[in-house]
Design a protein around this motif. Structure first.
Motif, PDB file in Angstrom:
ATOM      1  N   LEU A 158      19.071 -42.727 -31.233  1.00  0.00           N
ATOM      2  CA  LEU A 158      17.426 -42.802 -30.651  1.00  0.00           C
ATOM      3  C   LEU A 158      16.841 -42.443 -31.597  1.00  0.00           C
ATOM      4  CD1 LEU A 158      17.141 -42.057 -27.023  1.00  0.00           C
ATOM      5  CD2 LEU A 158      17.783 -43.988 -27.548  1.00  0.00           C
ATOM      6  N   LEU A 159      16.111 -43.782 -32.193  1.00  0.00           N
ATOM      7  CA  LEU A 159      14.553 -43.770 -32.552  1.00  0.00           C
ATOM      8  C   LEU A 159      13.516 -43.557 -31.745  1.00  0.00           C
ATOM      9  CD1 LEU A 159      13.068 -43.388 -35.577  1.00  0.00           C
ATOM     10  CD2 LEU A 159      13.020 -46.080 -35.696  1.00  0.00           C
ATOM     11  N   GLY A 160      12.469 -42.705 -32.450  1.00  0.00           N
ATOM     12  CA  GLY A 160      11.538 -42.650 -31.294  1.00  0.00           C
ATOM     13  C   GLY A 160      10.616 -42.621 -31.935  1.00  0.00           C
ATOM     14  N   VAL A 161       9.109 -43.829 -31.603  1.00  0.00           N
ATOM     15  CA  VAL A 161       8.232 -44.393 -32.690  1.00  0.00           C
ATOM     16  C   VAL A 161       6.952 -44.376 -31.880  1.00  0.00           C
ATOM     17  CG1 VAL A 161       7.762 -46.752 -33.557  1.00  0.00           C
ATOM     18  CG2 VAL A 161      10.215 -45.915 -33.033  1.00  0.00           C
ATOM     19  N   THR A 162       6.033 -44.103 -32.471  1.00  0.00           N
ATOM     20  CA  THR A 162       4.873 -44.170 -32.666  1.00  0.00           C
ATOM     21  C   THR A 162       3.797 -44.928 -33.510  1.00  0.00           C
ATOM     22  OG1 THR A 162       3.798 -42.561 -32.994  1.00  0.00           O
ATOM     23  CG2 THR A 162       4.507 -42.121 -30.760  1.00  0.00           C
ATOM     24  N   ALA A 163       2.994 -45.776 -33.003  1.00  0.00           N
ATOM     25  CA  ALA A 163       1.767 -46.517 -33.612  1.00  0.00           C
ATOM     26  C   ALA A 163       0.564 -46.814 -33.443  1.00  0.00           C
ATOM     27  CB  ALA A 163       2.890 -48.141 -33.556  1.00  0.00           C
ATOM     28  N   MET A 164      -0.003 -47.219 -34.132  1.00  0.00           N
ATOM     29  CA  MET A 164      -1.513 -47.195 -33.844  1.00  0.00           C
ATOM     30  C   MET A 164      -2.628 -48.789 -34.792  1.00  0.00           C
ATOM     31  SD  MET A 164      -3.042 -44.016 -36.404  1.00  0.00           S
ATOM     32  CE  MET A 164      -5.033 -44.168 -35.453  1.00  0.00           C
ATOM     33  N   ASP A 165      -3.674 -48.939 -34.139  1.00  0.00           N
ATOM     34  CA  ASP A 165      -3.797 -50.303 -34.576  1.00  0.00           C
ATOM     35  C   ASP A 165      -5.730 -49.599 -35.546  1.00  0.00           C
ATOM     36  OD1 ASP A 165      -5.865 -52.532 -35.359  1.00  0.00           O
ATOM     37  OD2 ASP A 165      -5.197 -53.500 -33.293  1.00  0.00           O
ATOM     38  N   TRP A 166      -4.915 -49.286 -36.847  1.00  0.00           N
ATOM     39  CA  TRP A 166      -6.171 -48.929 -37.711  1.00  0.00           C
ATOM     40  C   TRP A 166      -6.468 -49.543 -38.083  1.00  0.00           C
ATOM     41  CZ3 TRP A 166      -8.048 -44.151 -38.264  1.00  0.00           C
ATOM     42  CH2 TRP A 166      -8.411 -43.923 -39.650  1.00  0.00           C
ATOM     43  N   GLY A 167      -6.933 -50.163 -38.456  1.00  0.00           N
ATOM     44  CA  GLY A 167      -7.402 -51.852 -39.131  1.00  0.00           C
ATOM     45  C   GLY A 167      -8.669 -52.173 -37.942  1.00  0.00           C
ATOM     46  N   LEU A 168      -7.988 -51.888 -36.573  1.00  0.00           N
ATOM     47  CA  LEU A 168      -9.597 -51.666 -35.802  1.00  0.00           C
ATOM     48  C   LEU A 168     -10.334 -50.083 -35.637  1.00  0.00           C
ATOM     49  CD1 LEU A 168      -8.770 -53.787 -32.071  1.00  0.00           C
ATOM     50  CD2 LEU A 168      -9.870 -53.965 -33.788  1.00  0.00           C
ATOM     51  N   GLN A 169     -10.130 -49.312 -36.046  1.00  0.00           N
ATOM     52  CA  GLN A 169     -10.291 -48.310 -35.827  1.00  0.00           C
ATOM     53  C   GLN A 169     -10.799 -48.200 -37.664  1.00  0.00           C
ATOM     54  OE1 GLN A 169      -8.786 -44.373 -34.060  1.00  0.00           O
ATOM     55  NE2 GLN A 169      -6.848 -45.646 -33.307  1.00  0.00           N
ATOM     56  N   ASN A 170     -10.545 -48.250 -38.724  1.00  0.00           N
ATOM     57  CA  ASN A 170     -11.034 -47.761 -39.985  1.00  0.00           C
ATOM     58  C   ASN A 170     -10.971 -49.328 -40.775  1.00  0.00           C
ATOM     59  OD1 ASN A 170     -11.758 -47.372 -42.650  1.00  0.00           O
ATOM     60  ND2 ASN A 170      -9.598 -46.424 -42.797  1.00  0.00           N
ATOM     61  N   SER A 171     -12.295 -50.054 -40.750  1.00  0.00           N
ATOM     62  CA  SER A 171     -12.353 -51.407 -41.521  1.00  0.00           C
ATOM     63  C   SER A 171     -12.161 -51.693 -42.757  1.00  0.00           C
ATOM     64  CB  SER A 171     -14.346 -52.216 -41.205  1.00  0.00           C
ATOM     65  OG  SER A 171     -14.630 -50.963 -42.073  1.00  0.00           O
ATOM     66  N   ARG A 172     -12.122 -50.466 -43.511  1.00  0.00           N
ATOM     67  CA  ARG A 172     -11.494 -50.678 -44.502  1.00  0.00           C
ATOM     68  C   ARG A 172     -10.341 -50.431 -45.220  1.00  0.00           C
ATOM     69  NH1 ARG A 172     -14.468 -46.798 -48.314  1.00  0.00           N
ATOM     70  NH2 ARG A 172     -16.198 -46.807 -47.618  1.00  0.00           N
ATOM     71  N   PHE A 173      -9.205 -50.338 -43.923  1.00  0.00           N
ATOM     72  CA  PHE A 173      -7.868 -51.209 -43.681  1.00  0.00           C
ATOM     73  C   PHE A 173      -7.264 -52.265 -43.289  1.00  0.00           C
ATOM     74  CE2 PHE A 173      -3.781 -50.113 -41.552  1.00  0.00           C
ATOM     75  CZ  PHE A 173      -3.040 -50.268 -42.597  1.00  0.00           C
ATOM     76  N   GLY A 174      -6.584 -52.701 -44.145  1.00  0.00           N
ATOM     77  CA  GLY A 174      -6.643 -54.510 -44.191  1.00  0.00           C
ATOM     78  C   GLY A 174      -5.005 -54.626 -44.056  1.00  0.00           C
ATOM     79  N   ARG A 201       0.903 -41.509 -35.185  1.00  0.00           N
ATOM     80  CA  ARG A 201       0.088 -40.163 -34.587  1.00  0.00           C
ATOM     81  C   ARG A 201       0.407 -39.348 -34.700  1.00  0.00           C
ATOM     82  NH1 ARG A 201      -5.048 -42.011 -33.090  1.00  0.00           N
ATOM     83  NH2 ARG A 201      -5.006 -44.051 -31.415  1.00  0.00           N
ATOM     84  N   LEU A 202      -0.469 -38.446 -35.957  1.00  0.00           N
ATOM     85  CA  LEU A 202       0.077 -37.077 -36.111  1.00  0.00           C
ATOM     86  C   LEU A 202       0.938 -36.439 -34.571  1.00  0.00           C
ATOM     87  CD1 LEU A 202       0.248 -34.537 -38.308  1.00  0.00           C
ATOM     88  CD2 LEU A 202      -1.991 -34.637 -37.998  1.00  0.00           C
ATOM     89  N   HIS A 203      -0.295 -35.842 -34.576  1.00  0.00           N
ATOM     90  CA  HIS A 203       0.561 -35.123 -32.992  1.00  0.00           C
ATOM     91  C   HIS A 203       1.921 -35.642 -32.532  1.00  0.00           C
ATOM     92  CE1 HIS A 203      -3.441 -33.318 -33.382  1.00  0.00           C
ATOM     93  NE2 HIS A 203      -2.944 -31.767 -33.684  1.00  0.00           N
ATOM     94  N   SER A 204       1.846 -36.732 -32.141  1.00  0.00           N
ATOM     95  CA  SER A 204       3.153 -36.887 -32.173  1.00  0.00           C
ATOM     96  C   SER A 204       4.505 -36.348 -32.919  1.00  0.00           C
ATOM     97  CB  SER A 204       3.462 -38.841 -31.716  1.00  0.00           C
ATOM     98  OG  SER A 204       3.752 -39.491 -32.839  1.00  0.00           O
ATOM     99  N   CYS A 205       4.692 -36.914 -34.616  1.00  0.00           N
ATOM    100  CA  CYS A 205       5.211 -36.121 -34.951  1.00  0.00           C
ATOM    101  C   CYS A 205       5.436 -34.495 -35.123  1.00  0.00           C
ATOM    102  CB  CYS A 205       4.945 -35.921 -36.445  1.00  0.00           C
ATOM    103  SG  CYS A 205       4.934 -37.943 -37.231  1.00  0.00           S
TER     104      CYS A 205
END
Length: 443
Positions: free
Chosen positions: A243-259, A342-346
């Motif tokens: 089993l592989l656990g995964v978390t992800a986030m929308d960093w593009g919406l939170q940080n306009s510098r990330f494209g 997400r850091l706290h998921s790790c």
């Protein structure tokens, strides 16, 4: 015999209970404070007070005065921003009048006034642990309001303490100058990673080794393992497979510098597909954060990534209805390895004994992993590719037993260090008030 009044504590820099990481940090902070200040009356200054349902009183922070969420969008309250000079001046005059004992007055609305009153009534003020002091945005207003929360405590003349923080990045000269001056006001400042310590030293602040203390989420206690297994079984997830656990986030919406948001999501999807087919396993996507804004809601991004795996949907599972940190931690502990943004998921996963590969969207991830001696299991979000993730996951899988043993030894030491934080704050506060470390402060 004179009645001893309970110590009044104001906790500042609290974000939202809809973020499982923030909720875990707040819970650890409250545990420490109640353990060292029995019977304390604690008030929380939060960016989203409506998200909190605990026994403590939650009120709006300085950031909450000026920012809100409307239909899933985080927006500035323009009417309040126009009043900013007046609110700043009125707050400052109120603080000085309170400090000099000339009496209180009311110049602002009741919903804003309760924050100023909480500062005035507090015996001590504590910054919640986390990562709030970093440069962002075009004007950096969130940083300024975060710093004003600290500055106002100092203006009030209150003993002020900081639970373990990550500081930076600070890419504005203004931000570096302000941090260098305001942070001198903390009676005790704890940092949660060596990188933050090096940054503050470069700004001329004295940082001792004992001030570098692990993230307080490492102290989180999850639900019983059997209960976590039942929750997964109810969702059709068998533990009789890799089993592989995964978390992800929308960093593009939170940080306009990330494209690179589409590329980032595609890289995760490709790595998950590889894990499932290569190890004949399954992947479980978790939503670590549920808001308050759409940009912070991880349920949306994990749904998008899972759609890219529709042809193997029987091996892909979404757990997006659980937001309590102690439950998530135990669920992560049922995974064989973990891939988290997400850091706290790790941190939850590693505390539960699951080796975790991190995608770093801020320097705090590098700092935490460096402190654990595991920084080879970090990839920067700006550089992430499917091939990189596959190589790192393959290496983590091969070394998972060794990493698990390393974590077991490290976390025992970490939890002992965390326990000492509250004791040091209480000792300093009682010494400041001229009483010993056992007797509670009374008026």
């Amino acid at each position: 015999m004179k009645k001893i009044a309970p110590v009044k504590i104001l906790v500042i820099h609290v974000h939202s209970s809809r973020n499982a990481g923030d909720a875990a940090l707040l819970a650890a902070t409250l545990d420490q404070l109640y353990a060292r200040f029995p019977g304390a009356v604690i008030t929380l200054a939060m960016n989203e007070p409506a998200s909190f349902s605990g026994r403590e009183r939650a009120i709006g922070s300085f950031t909450w005065w000026f920012k809100t969420v409307v239909e899933g969008r985080s927006v500035w309250r323009k009417a309040m921003l126009l009043k900013l000079p007046f609110l700043f001046l009125a707050s400052a005059v109120y603080a000085l009048a309170t400090r000099w004992g000339t009496g209180r007055f009311r110049l602002i609305s009741q919903e804003c006034q309760q924050l100023l009153d909480a500062y005035a009534e507090a015996d001590l003020i504590v910054s919640c642990p986390g990562n709030y002091f970093y440069s962002s945005g075009k004007l950096g207003l969130p940083f300024l309001f975060t710093l004003w929360s600290l500055g106002y405590a100092l203006m009030m003349g209150k003993p002020t303490y900081s639970m373990p923080q990550t500081v930076g990045p600070l890419w504005r000269r203004r931000d570096r100058w302000l941090v260098a001056r305001f942070f001198r006001g903390y009676r005790l400042l704890f940092l949660r990673d060596p990188r933050s310590a090096r940054l503050l030293r470069s700004l001329g602040l004295r940082v001792q080794n004992e001030q570098v203390t692990p993230d307080m989420a490492f102290a989180l206690q999850g639900i019983p393992h059997q209960a976590a297994e039942r929750l997964l079984a109810e969702r059709g997830i068998s533990l009789n497979q890799p089993l592989l656990g995964v978390t992800a986030m929308d960093w593009g919406l939170q940080n306009s510098r990330f494209g690179r948001q589409p590329e980032y999501e595609a890289a995760i999807a490709g790595a998950v597909r590889w894990f499932i087919t290569h190890y004949d396993g399954a992947a479980v996507f978790f939503a670590q954060v549920h808001g308050p804004s759409n940009a912070e809601d991880d349920r949306k991004v994990v749904a998008r990534i899972s759609k890219q795996l529709s042809d193997i949907q029987d091996r892909v599972f979404l757990v997006t209805d659980i937001g309590e940190p102690w439950t998530l931690q135990s669920l992560y502990g049922c995974m064989d390895i973990f891939l988290g943004t997400r850091l706290h998921s790790c941190i939850f996963a590693m505390t539960a004994g699951t080796p975790a590969l991190a995608i770093a969207y801020q320097s705090k991830t590098w700092g935490i992993y460096e402190s654990l001696g595991l920084d080879k299991y970090v990839i920067d979000i700006d550089d992430v590719t499917e091939l990189q993730l596959i190589r790192k996951l393959d290496r983590l899988w091969a070394e998972r037993t060794r990493v698990r043993s390393h974590l077991h030894e490290q976390i025992k030491v970490i939890q002992a260090q965390i326990t000492a934080i509250g004791a040091r704050i209480a000792r300093d506060f009682h010494q400041l008030r001229g009483v010993n470390s056992i007797t509670r402060y009374g008026h």
